[in-house]
Every structure is written in structure tokens, then in C-alpha cells.
Design a protein around this motif. Structure first.
Motif, short mmCIF file in Angstrom:
data_model
loop_
_atom_site.label_atom_id
_atom_site.label_comp_id
_atom_site.label_asym_id
_atom_site.label_seq_id
_atom_site.Cartn_x
_atom_site.Cartn_y
_atom_site.Cartn_z
N SER A 58 0.83 -1.21 0.00
CA SER A 58 0.00 0.00 0.00
C SER A 58 0.86 1.26 0.00
O SER A 58 0.55 2.23 -0.69
CB SER A 58 -0.94 0.01 1.21
N ALA A 62 0.80 3.94 -2.98
CA ALA A 62 0.53 5.35 -2.69
C ALA A 62 1.60 6.25 -3.29
O ALA A 62 1.30 7.32 -3.84
CB ALA A 62 0.41 5.57 -1.18
N ALA A 73 -5.88 10.97 -3.52
CA ALA A 73 -6.25 9.56 -3.49
C ALA A 73 -5.17 8.74 -2.80
O ALA A 73 -5.47 7.84 -2.00
CB ALA A 73 -6.49 9.03 -4.90
N GLY A 77 -5.95 6.83 0.62
CA GLY A 77 -5.81 5.37 0.55
C GLY A 77 -4.80 4.86 1.56
O GLY A 77 -5.03 3.87 2.26
N PHE A 131 -7.40 0.08 1.27
CA PHE A 131 -6.64 0.93 0.34
C PHE A 131 -7.32 0.99 -1.02
O PHE A 131 -7.55 2.07 -1.57
CB PHE A 131 -5.21 0.40 0.18
N VAL A 134 -10.90 2.88 -1.00
CA VAL A 134 -10.81 4.34 -0.89
C VAL A 134 -10.20 4.94 -2.16
O VAL A 134 -10.75 5.90 -2.72
CB VAL A 134 -10.02 4.74 0.38
N THR A 135 -9.09 4.40 -2.63
CA THR A 135 -8.44 5.00 -3.81
C THR A 135 -9.29 4.83 -5.06
O THR A 135 -9.37 5.76 -5.87
CB THR A 135 -7.03 4.43 -4.05
N SER A 136 -9.92 3.69 -5.24
CA SER A 136 -10.71 3.50 -6.46
C SER A 136 -11.90 4.45 -6.50
O SER A 136 -12.24 4.99 -7.56
CB SER A 136 -11.16 2.04 -6.61
N ALA A 182 -12.93 1.58 5.25
CA ALA A 182 -13.18 2.29 4.00
C ALA A 182 -14.51 3.05 4.07
O ALA A 182 -14.60 4.19 3.60
CB ALA A 182 -13.18 1.31 2.82
#
Length: 190
Positions: A58, A62, A73, A77, A131, A134-136, A182
Motif C-alpha cells: 500500500s 501510494a 487519493a 488510501g 486501500f 478508498v483509492t478507487s 473504507a
């Protein structure tokens, strides 16, 4: 925030139910099935994907996202993954469940080096799922992409059983924990 609390409660319920009695017996049966030998190709595949849930993966992801201009993001994430990892480590201390290789299970296969710590919950799928979730969302990924990423986290979870370091309930608890964190990060955006 209610969703985050419900998912966290469900994770704790899985851990409690599988600590003894019928839940524990079902967990052991599922472990034996998930851990049985499936040959060298399965060993290579699951051994190869299992570390994708490491907190260090992760961190690396990042860094790549931030370098590509997706700093928000990346930061969110990594924050979600970090909170998940810390929560998972705390829960491991509370539950204190022995890992499969320490539980003297007949016929179990340990296919990687012994990790430190106890078993419940599995932090690899938890960290990866929080991770990726949240990022997607922050990157605007569509439903199909988010579903595929959830599948990747589930595959990492299955790998943890196959390589012999977690019980299925550890993975289920980890997945619920990852989704809970998340959801907490998504709280005000719904």
C-alpha cells in the motif's frame, strides 16, 4: 458512518462466533479444505499474490499514485490502509487466536515463512481492501473495476488460508474490517 459501525460489528461477531463451539468447528473444516494441496501451480500463484496485502505494498502504491499526480487519493488510501493495519494489530492482541501452524492441526501445510503475531483478523486482505476501496472511489473507478479490485482482495484472503497462515474466519473478519474502515473514510461523501 452507520455502515462503518455495522461492518465493524459484523467483523467482531465473526471473530467471536468462530472462537469456540460450532463456529470454530466449521472454521477448522473450511481451513482444511482451503489449505489442502492443489499442486505446484497453486503454490506459485497463491504464494505470489499473498503479499499484495502487505502494508508495504500500500505504501508503494501510494507513492506511485502520488507521483502520477493523484496525491489526494494516495494520501487517503494510505491513511485508510494504515488505520486498518493499526486496528487489525490491536484486534489480534485482543483475540489472541493462534495461527493454524501453532494450533497443531493434523495435515496442515505451511507454504511460506511464519509471520509474526496472532491470527484474527487477517490484516493482508483488510489493508488491501481498505486501500483499494478508498483509492478507487477517489479516482472515480467504475463498478466493474471496483468489483475486480474487491476480487483481488478476496484472492489475497484465500491465499492466506492456502499458504497456512490464517483461518477462513480470520480472512472474513479482515475483509469486514477493511470495508468498515473504507466506509468510515467515505462517511460524509454519501
Amino acid at each position: 458512518m452507520l455502515r462503518a459501525v455495522a461492518l465493524g460489528g459484523a467483523a467482531l461477531a465473526v471473530g467471536a462466533w468462530t472462537s469456540a463451539g460450532p463456529g470454530r468447528r466449521l472454521d477448522l473444516e473450511a481451513f482444511r479444505e482451503g489449505n489442502r494441496d492443489r499442486g505446484p501451480a497453486a503454490d506459485r500463484f497463491f504464494g505470489g499474490v499473498t503479499e499484495l496485502g502487505s502494508i508495504w505494498v500500500s505504501v508503494g502504491a501510494a507513492v506511485v499514485l502520488a507521483a502520477a499526480g493523484h496525491r489526494r487519493a494516495a494520501a487517503r488510501g494510505l491513511a485508510a490502509a494504515s488505520v486498518t493495519w493499526v486496528a487489525g494489530q490491536g484486534l489480534k492482541r485482543v483475540f489472541g487466536r493462534a495461527r493454524p501452524y501453532d494450533a497443531n492441526l493434523e495435515g496442515m501445510h505451511l507454504r511460506i515463512e511464519r509471520p509474526n503475531g496472532t491470527s484474527w483478523p487477517s490484516s493482508h486482505p483488510a489493508v488491501l481492501l481498505s486501500f483499494l476501496t478508498v483509492t478507487s472511489k477517489d479516482l472515480g473507478a467504475g463498478v466493474a473495476a471496483r468489483t475486480a479490485l474487491d476480487g483481488l482482495a478476496a484472492t489475497v484472503g484465500a491465499s492466506r488460508v492456502y499458504v497456512g497462515v490464517h483461518f477462513p474466519s480470520d480472512v472474513a473478519g479482515g475483509i469486514l474490517l477493511g470495508k468498515s474502515v473504507a466506509a468510515a473514510f467515505d462517511g460524509d461523501r454519501r
